[in-house]
Each structure stands twice: as structure tokens, then as C-alpha cells.
Write an enzyme that holds these catalytic residues in place. Structure first.
Site, short mmCIF file in Angstrom:
data_model
loop_
_atom_site.label_atom_id
_atom_site.label_comp_id
_atom_site.label_asym_id
_atom_site.label_seq_id
_atom_site.Cartn_x
_atom_site.Cartn_y
_atom_site.Cartn_z
CD GLU A 46 -3.98 -9.11 1.81
OE1 GLU A 46 -4.22 -9.31 0.31
OE2 GLU A 46 -2.71 -9.08 2.72
CB THR A 52 -0.77 0.36 1.01
OG1 THR A 52 -1.75 -1.27 0.96
CG2 THR A 52 -1.67 1.06 1.46
C1 LIG Z 1 -10.97 -13.27 15.49
C2 LIG Z 1 -9.36 -12.55 15.36
C3 LIG Z 1 -8.78 -11.57 14.99
C4 LIG Z 1 -7.24 -11.34 14.63
C5 LIG Z 1 -6.69 -10.75 14.23
C6 LIG Z 1 -7.32 -10.12 12.40
C7 LIG Z 1 -6.01 -9.81 12.00
C8 LIG Z 1 -6.39 -10.01 10.64
C9 LIG Z 1 -5.44 -10.23 9.34
C10 LIG Z 1 -6.31 -8.79 8.25
C11 LIG Z 1 -4.98 -8.75 7.78
C12 LIG Z 1 -4.90 -7.69 6.91
C13 LIG Z 1 -3.65 -6.83 6.74
C14 LIG Z 1 -3.64 -7.07 5.22
C15 LIG Z 1 -2.72 -6.66 4.83
C16 LIG Z 1 -2.63 -6.44 2.85
O1 LIG Z 1 -3.49 -5.58 2.79
S1 LIG Z 1 -1.18 -6.90 2.02
C17 LIG Z 1 -1.83 -5.33 0.96
C18 LIG Z 1 -2.44 -5.10 0.00
N1 LIG Z 1 -3.41 -4.90 -1.36
C19 LIG Z 1 -4.60 -5.32 -2.53
O2 LIG Z 1 -4.98 -6.31 -1.45
C20 LIG Z 1 -5.07 -4.17 -2.90
C21 LIG Z 1 -5.89 -4.64 -3.87
N2 LIG Z 1 -5.74 -3.89 -5.37
C22 LIG Z 1 -5.94 -4.20 -5.99
O3 LIG Z 1 -6.02 -5.66 -6.06
C23 LIG Z 1 -5.58 -4.42 -7.73
O4 LIG Z 1 -5.92 -5.20 -8.82
C24 LIG Z 1 -3.86 -4.42 -7.45
C25 LIG Z 1 -3.79 -5.13 -7.87
C26 LIG Z 1 -3.04 -3.06 -6.83
C27 LIG Z 1 -4.06 -4.05 -9.66
O5 LIG Z 1 -4.59 -2.65 -9.86
P1 LIG Z 1 -4.44 -2.40 -11.12
O6 LIG Z 1 -2.93 -2.11 -11.51
O7 LIG Z 1 -5.29 -0.87 -11.24
O8 LIG Z 1 -4.72 -3.40 -12.41
P2 LIG Z 1 -6.08 -3.37 -12.74
O9 LIG Z 1 -7.05 -2.56 -14.17
O10 LIG Z 1 -7.10 -3.71 -11.64
O11 LIG Z 1 -5.91 -5.44 -12.75
C28 LIG Z 1 -5.61 -5.96 -14.44
C29 LIG Z 1 -5.67 -7.37 -14.37
O12 LIG Z 1 -4.99 -7.82 -13.69
C30 LIG Z 1 -6.00 -8.40 -12.78
N3 LIG Z 1 -5.82 -8.60 -11.61
C31 LIG Z 1 -6.47 -7.78 -10.51
N4 LIG Z 1 -5.65 -8.61 -9.32
C32 LIG Z 1 -5.16 -9.89 -9.68
C33 LIG Z 1 -5.02 -10.91 -8.98
N5 LIG Z 1 -4.65 -11.00 -7.17
N6 LIG Z 1 -4.80 -12.00 -9.04
C34 LIG Z 1 -5.52 -12.53 -11.07
N7 LIG Z 1 -5.11 -11.30 -11.58
C35 LIG Z 1 -5.44 -10.15 -11.02
C36 LIG Z 1 -7.84 -7.43 -13.34
O13 LIG Z 1 -8.53 -8.34 -12.97
C37 LIG Z 1 -6.58 -7.44 -14.98
O14 LIG Z 1 -6.69 -8.86 -15.68
P3 LIG Z 1 -7.39 -7.83 -17.12
O15 LIG Z 1 -9.10 -7.92 -16.69
O16 LIG Z 1 -7.48 -9.46 -18.18
O17 LIG Z 1 -6.23 -7.33 -17.78
C1 LIG Z 2 -4.91 -2.70 10.12
C2 LIG Z 2 -3.94 -2.79 8.92
C3 LIG Z 2 -2.80 -3.83 8.21
C4 LIG Z 2 -2.70 -3.98 7.03
N1 LIG Z 2 -1.65 -4.51 6.72
C5 LIG Z 2 -0.93 -3.51 5.28
C6 LIG Z 2 0.03 -4.41 5.20
O1 LIG Z 2 1.07 -5.16 5.67
N2 LIG Z 2 0.42 -4.29 3.87
C7 LIG Z 2 -0.26 -3.73 3.00
O2 LIG Z 2 0.55 -3.25 1.34
N3 LIG Z 2 -0.88 -2.84 2.94
C8 LIG Z 2 -1.52 -3.39 4.54
N4 LIG Z 2 -2.36 -2.38 4.34
C9 LIG Z 2 -3.35 -1.38 3.87
C10 LIG Z 2 -4.34 -1.94 3.40
O3 LIG Z 2 -4.37 -3.00 2.12
C11 LIG Z 2 -5.08 -0.68 2.25
O4 LIG Z 2 -5.51 0.32 3.43
C12 LIG Z 2 -6.77 -1.35 1.65
O5 LIG Z 2 -6.22 -2.76 0.15
C13 LIG Z 2 -7.57 0.22 0.46
O6 LIG Z 2 -6.31 0.54 0.64
P1 LIG Z 2 -6.45 1.99 0.60
O7 LIG Z 2 -5.84 2.46 2.32
O8 LIG Z 2 -5.73 2.64 0.00
O9 LIG Z 2 -8.31 2.47 0.57
P2 LIG Z 2 -8.25 4.15 -0.66
O10 LIG Z 2 -7.68 2.88 -1.98
O11 LIG Z 2 -7.70 5.39 -0.71
O12 LIG Z 2 -10.10 4.20 -0.48
C14 LIG Z 2 -10.37 4.69 -0.01
C15 LIG Z 2 -12.24 4.77 -0.32
O13 LIG Z 2 -12.23 5.56 -1.99
C16 LIG Z 2 -12.81 4.07 -2.66
N5 LIG Z 2 -12.04 3.93 -3.97
C17 LIG Z 2 -11.04 3.65 -4.04
N6 LIG Z 2 -9.46 3.37 -5.50
C18 LIG Z 2 -11.36 3.28 -5.86
C19 LIG Z 2 -11.94 2.78 -7.06
N7 LIG Z 2 -10.82 3.00 -8.25
N8 LIG Z 2 -13.06 2.95 -7.78
C20 LIG Z 2 -13.98 3.51 -6.78
N9 LIG Z 2 -13.44 3.56 -5.60
C21 LIG Z 2 -12.52 3.73 -5.49
C22 LIG Z 2 -12.49 3.30 -2.03
O14 LIG Z 2 -13.74 1.97 -2.20
C23 LIG Z 2 -12.61 3.42 -0.33
O15 LIG Z 2 -14.68 3.90 -0.08
C24 LIG Z 2 -3.27 -2.60 6.50
C25 LIG Z 2 -4.40 -1.82 6.26
C26 LIG Z 2 -5.14 -2.18 8.17
C27 LIG Z 2 -6.03 -1.11 8.16
#
Ligand SMILES: CCCCCCCCCCCCC/C=C/C(=O)SCCNC(=O)CCNC(=O)[C@H](O)C(C)(C)COP(=O)(O)OP(=O)(O)OC[C@H]1O[C@@H](n2cnc3c(N)ncnc32)[C@H](O)[C@@H]1OP(=O)(O)O
Ligand SMILES: Cc1cc2nc3c(=O)[nH]c(=O)nc-3n(C[C@H](O)[C@H](O)[C@H](O)COP(=O)(O)OP(=O)(O)OC[C@H]3O[C@@H](n4cnc5c(N)ncnc54)[C@H](O)[C@@H]3O)c2cc1C
Length: 520
Positions: free
Chosen positions: A280, A34
């Protein structure tokens, strides 16, 4: 993570180097994707998702291992600023942080080269599909779907058990106060979430099996199932994490004032679940990933192409006149499944045609048309995900290896889940006349009958989740039901109760009261 075992030189060497260090905890890692950064105080290394530029061209997001801190004294390396992000809504035991890189150089070899390589001369090459780089996210989304199910099941266990202990008001004048679970409104708040917890459990079995099938095909170099899996996991992650979050909050509210206390265990569940809604992949962003796939599939089906199994129903979008329109046996599983299928297919059609119309008739660009259709795109993705759950739940209760009495209870839960969804999203089913007003009336009254049917099995159904008290961590949800004695014990442990008169009395309260009393 995908366990693809392609023989890649760079890959093998890199695995030998990094996995040894990681597996014996010589280095500690974080995932840095992120934009705003999430790292913390503990880690020494991070896997950074960054745009790769080589030979002047951008090749898209790739993963790089970055050493963040010295292995000698844990200080950040030159050019790296790293630290904690401060208190959060929940998960404050999690080490989330920020990191900033300023002119930091890393060896070419730190690029993870399983799916794409950069040679010494800068030449870029890739193996199979570049989107395999996103495999970790797919895996994590499956895990978050599972985690949501567990958290929801924990919450309903707590709320249902407490609702059998708590007695309040009068149901029949002159009679003793009833258990609050006997109130229909309490059942209406809790039982649909109980049903959802069971439905999600079966959905996860289905999702995991799907994931394994795609994974084993990937091992043979076949990436054909990747997009369908991505779309399915993105949608289910979004749908189940949010449903569980809302369900946990409703369970908390259903516990009245005690639900507000940390003793309930529900506050912790709620704040932990909130992470899964955003982390995620934020809900809307994930639903739009699914919508993008659905729109493409619908267009392909219009051109006569065969679609993958989870979206094959899009080939059969029917008009309401052909497919519905009369009052029917609303409890019948085929009727229910078809209603959800029709709703999903119709909403995908509406969203796709909406985008097309804006481009062809209103002269909007593809991007403008997409943005101006986001609400209906999100709606179709939700409908698709819910259809998947209903279909899976129905198939599961039909085929599950259980005796008749258990199957009967599961049937009831499945009907409740499906009917509750119809009542909640009535407009979607009524809009084109697929269901009628009388159908909806029937659905509502059947749903209410099911609530009293579930009542007698509610406690065994939550006991069957088999959460020990040590895991539930809830005074309200104790297995032995001795809530009030333990609430009192729990309150006594508050640090503020260490003495009969707290020290703040002498410091602040006593002078304040004395000053006021002196004025009398
Ligand atoms: C009860 C007890 C509980 C205790 C504790 C609880 C803890 C819980 C744990 C919770 C975990 C928290 C930790 C969090 C970690 C994170 O958040 S890590 C960061 C994760 N980030 C994301 O998930 C970002 C989300 N955004 C995306 O996934 C976007 O798709 C992208 C990957 C960033 C790509 O965006 P962009 O460049 O705009 O590309 P697109 O045009 O959208 O897509 C291009 C093509 O790729 C295909 N695609 C996208 N993602 C995937 C995939 N995962 N696999 C396969 N293909 C993918 C997409 O479909 C497009 O394809 P085409 O249409 O064919 O071009
Ligand atoms: C506790 C916690 C732990 C995390 N751990 C990790 C980690 O270990 N590693 C890591 O990389 N990330 C981590 N993250 C980040 C997490 O993956 C992002 O916060 C999440 O993917 C959302 O992205 P953002 O924060 O940029 O939100 P934004 O994308 O800024 O979203 C804000 C608003 O904008 C809207 N928006 C954004 N894009 C679009 C679009 N294309 N179309 C329409 N609406 C849109 C959303 O719907 C939302 O309402 C963590 C987050 C939390 C809260």
C-alpha cells in the site's frame, strides 16, 4: 473505501451487477495495481489500475474489472497468464501471484464509473476530483496504521512479560538473579515501544475521526479535505509501519535466543509487519507524497494563504533565537510539543528552500532539484508525522476520561515517547540552537528516570491491551508466565521429535559414523 453516494447511472448499474456476485462469493477478487502484479491462484476477477486512453488521449490511472478465470473450470481466460509468485519473506499463507495480459479486450462497461465515465462515443467526463479513484488506498493506509499499532502492542506484551519471567546474571553480588526487566538497558529497549504503542493508539482515534469528517463532507460533494487526508494518511502509514517493524525486531532481540524461535510469536509478527512497510505504498514513496503536500503548503503560507489544521503550524516558522535557546522544563508538555513543532516547521522550510535554491540559483530543472533534495524532503515528512503523534498524544492525555492515577501513568508514557524521540533525533533539535546541549543532557537523564518509573506499571500496561493467549500465539508471552514448561511442550511437538532416533540416522548418519569409525 469512501462511501460516497452520488447518483451515477453507470455506477448504480455496475454496483447492482458486481456487488451481488461479490457479496455472496460467486466471484473472488484481487486488487491489481503494482506493475509486477499480485494475484494468486484463488481469484476469478481482479480490479486493475491501468492508464485510460480515449480519443487518443491519456486520462491517467483508472480502475477496470477484469475476469481472469473461467467460472466453469477456473482456467485462465484467453490471453491471460496467471500464477503464484513463489515463497516470500513472510505471509506465505497469502495468495500473491502474477498476471500477464496479452491482447485482452474487455467491455467498456468494466471500467468502474463512479468517479469518471467514458461514453459510448469515447467522450470522457469526471465527477468531482479524479483523485477520488485513489480512495481505497487512503482507507487501506488507515487500516495499516491500526494494524501496526496492534502488532507493536502484541510484541511489547510478549517481550515485557517474558522479561519478567527470565532471570539472568547478577545485579547485586550474592543476590538472586534479577528479572531481566530490572536492567536499565532492557527497559530502554522496550519501554519507548510501549509508549509508542499507547501514542499510536490515540493517534489512530484522531486519524479515524479526521477520516470520517472528510468522508462525510465528500458525501455532500465537498472534496476540499481530500489532499490533507491523503498526505496525513500517507505519512502516518509510513511512519507507524516502520516504527512498529523496528519495534517488533527490537522486542525480538530483547528476548535473546528464545526470540529467534517461532515459539516466541515474534518471528510471525515481524514478517507480517514487514508487508505493511512495503504494501500500500513503500515508505519513502509515501513520505514523498506527504513532503510534496508540505512543500506546497509552506509555499502557500508564504503567500499569505490560510492552511488546513494539520499543517497550520507552517505559518509560524520561527527562528531559534526567538523561540528557544535556554535550558527549560524539558518534561513540560507545551515545551515538548513546541520543540517538535519547531523541528517539523524548520525541516519543511529547509527542504522547500533547498528545492527552490537549486532551481533559481543552480539552474536545475524542477525534477532535478526535487531529486537532489529527496533526503531532506523525506526527513521533513518524518518530522511532520512524528509531530502529529506527539501533539495528539499530549492532547489525549490532557483530555482523556480517566482517574488521576491512570492519567499519571499516561503522562509518564507520553513524556517518555517525546523525550526518547528528542534523544534519537537530537541533531534535528540542536542544529539551529532551538535546544541546547544542556537541554539535551536534561532530556536524556529525564528519559532514564522515566524508565524506572514505567517499570512498576509495565505489566499492567501490557495486560491492559487485553490480548488473550489464543491471539498472542506466543509461548514467551503467556499470561500465566509458565514459559519454560510450555517451551518444553512446544519443542516436543516438533515433527523431528516423533521418535527418539530419527529415520535420518539409519539413512545417512549411521553409515557415515560407521565409515569414520572403521578408519580408526
Ligand atoms: C498480525 C497479523 C498480520 C497478518 C497478515 C498481515 C497482512 C497485512 C496486510 C498488508 C496489505 C498488503 C497488501 C498490499 C496491497 C497493495 O500494496 S495494493 C497496491 C498499493 N499501491 C500503492 O500504494 C502505490 C503507491 N503509490 C502511490 O500511491 C502513488 O501516489 C500513485 C497513486 C501510484 C500515483 O503516482 P503518480 O501517478 O506518480 O502521481 P503523483 O504525481 O504522485 O500524484 C498525483 C496527484 O495525486 C495525488 N494523490 C496521490 N495519491 C493520492 C491518494 N491516495 N488520495 C488523494 N490524492 C492522491 C497526489 O498528491 C498528487 O496531487 P497534486 O500534487 O495535487 O497533483
Ligand atoms: C506481500 C505483498 C502483497 C502485496 N499485495 C498487493 C496487491 O494485492 N495488489 C497490488 O497491486 N500490489 C500489491 N503489493 C505490491 C505493493 O503495493 C508494492 O510492492 C509497493 O507499493 C512498492 O512498490 P514496488 O514493489 O514497485 O517498489 P519500488 O517502487 O520498485 O521500490 C523500490 C525502491 O525504489 C524506491 N523508489 C521508488 N520510487 C521512488 C521515487 N519516486 N522516489 C524515490 N525512491 C523511489 C523505493 O523507495 C524503494 O527503496 C504487495 C506487496 C507485497 C510485499
Amino acid at each position: 473505501m469512501f462511501t460516497i453516494t452520488l447518483q451515477q447511472q453507470g455506477d448504480e448499474r455496475q454496483r447492482a451487477k458486481w456487488l451481488k456476485l461479490a457479496e455472496n462469493f460467486s466471484i473472488l477478487g484481487s486488487y491489481l495495481q503494482t506493475e509486477m502484479g499480485h494475484v494468486g491462484l484463488t481469484v476469478t476477477h481482479g480490479v486493475v489500475m491501468a492508464q485510460l486512453y480515449t480519443q487518443g488521449q491519456c486520462m491517467g490511472p483508472h480502475m477496470f474489472i477484469m475476469q481472469l478465470r473461467s467460472l466453469e473450470n477456473h482456467k485462465p481466460l484467453p490471453g491471460i497468464t496467471v500464477g503464484d509468485i513463489g515463497p516470500k519473506y513472510g505471509c506465505n499463507d497469502g495468495d500473491n501471484g502474477f498476471v500477464r495480459f496479452d491482447q485482452v479486450r474487455i467491455p467498456r462497461d468494466n471500467m468502474l464509473m463512479r468517479f469518471a465515465q467514458v461514453a459510448e462515443d469515447g467522450t470522457y467526463s469526471m465527477v468531482l476530483d479524479p483523485r477520488l479513484t485513489y480512495g481505497t488506498m487512503v482507507n487501506m493506509r488507515v487500516q495499516l496504521t491500526e494494524r501496526s499499532n496492534t502488532s507493536l502492542a502484541r510484541a511489547v506484551t510478549i517481550a515485557i512479560r517474558y522479561s519478567c519471567v527470565r532471570r539472568q546474571s547478577e545485579l547485586t553480588p550474592g543476590e538472586p538473579e534479577p528479572q531481566i526487566l530490572d536492567y536499565q538497558t532492557q527497559q530502554y529497549k522496550l519501554f519507548p515501544h510501549l509508549a509508542a504503542a499507547y501514542g499510536f493508539w490515540f493517534t489512530i482515534q484522531n486519524l479515524e475521526a479526521h477520516y470520517e469528517r472528510v468522508n462525510s463532507k465528500l458525501q455532500e460533494g465537498d472534496t476540499s479535505g481530500l489532499q490533507e487526508l491523503h498526505a496525513l494518511t500517507a505519512g502516518l502509514k509510513a511512519y507507524t509501519t516502520l516504527e512498529a517493524h523496528q519495534g517488533i525486531e527490537e522486542c525480538r532481540l530483547a528476548c535473546g535466543g528464545h526470540g529467534y524461535s517461532h515459539a516466541s510469536g515474534l518471528v510471525y509478527l515481524l514478517t507480517s509487519q514487514a508487508v505493511t512497510v512495503t504494501g500500500e505504498g513503500e515508505t519513502t514513496v509515501m513520505l514523498l507524497q506527504l513532503a510534496r503536500y508540505l512543500v506546497k503548503c509552506y509555499a502557500k503560507s508564504q503567500a499569505g494563504a490560510k492552511l488546513p489544521s494539520t499543517v497550520s503550524y507552517l505559518q509560524m516558522v520561527q527562528s531559534a533565537a526567538v523561540s528557544g535557546g535556554t535550558t527549560r522544563d524539558i518534561n513540560n508538555f507545551d515545551v515538548l510539543t513546541k520543540a517538535y513543532q519547531h523541528r517539523a516547521a524548520r525541516l519543511v522550510k529547509v527542504a522547500t528552500e533547498g528545492v527552490r535554491f537549486k532551481v533559481t540559483s543552480e539552474g536545475q530543472s524542477e525534477a532535478e532539484a526535487w531529486n537532489n533534495s529527496l533526503v531532506s524532503l523525506v526527513k521533513c515528512a518524518e518530522a511532520h508525522s512524528q509531530f502529529f503523534v506527539v501533539k495528539t498524544f499530549v492532547e489525549a492525555v490532557r483530555t482523556v476520561d480517566a482517574d488521576d492515577s491512570v492519567r499519571a501513568v499516561l503522562n509518564t508514557l507520553c513524556q517518555l515517547y517525546a523525550l526518547h524521540g528528542i534523544c534519537e533525533h537530537a541533531g534535528d533539535f540542536l542544529q539551529d540552537g532551538y535546544l541546547t546541549g544542556p537541554d539535551l543532557q536534561l532530556a536524556r537523564s529525564e528519559m532514564c528516570s522515566l524508565l524506572s518509573k514505567v517499570r512498576s506499571d509495565a505489566v499492567p500496561l501490557v495486560d491492559a491491551f487485553d490480548f488473550p493467549d489464543q491471539i498472542l500465539q506466543s509461548v514467551l508471552g503467556r499470561y500465566d508466565g509458565r514459559v519454560y514448561e510450555h517451551l518444553y511442550e512446544w519443542a516436543k511437538k516438533s515433527p523431528l521429535n516423533k521418535s527418539q532416533v530419527h529415520e535420518s540416522y539409519y539413512k545417512y548418519l549411521q553409515p557415515f559414523l560407521q565409515k569414520n569409525r572403521a578408519k580408526l
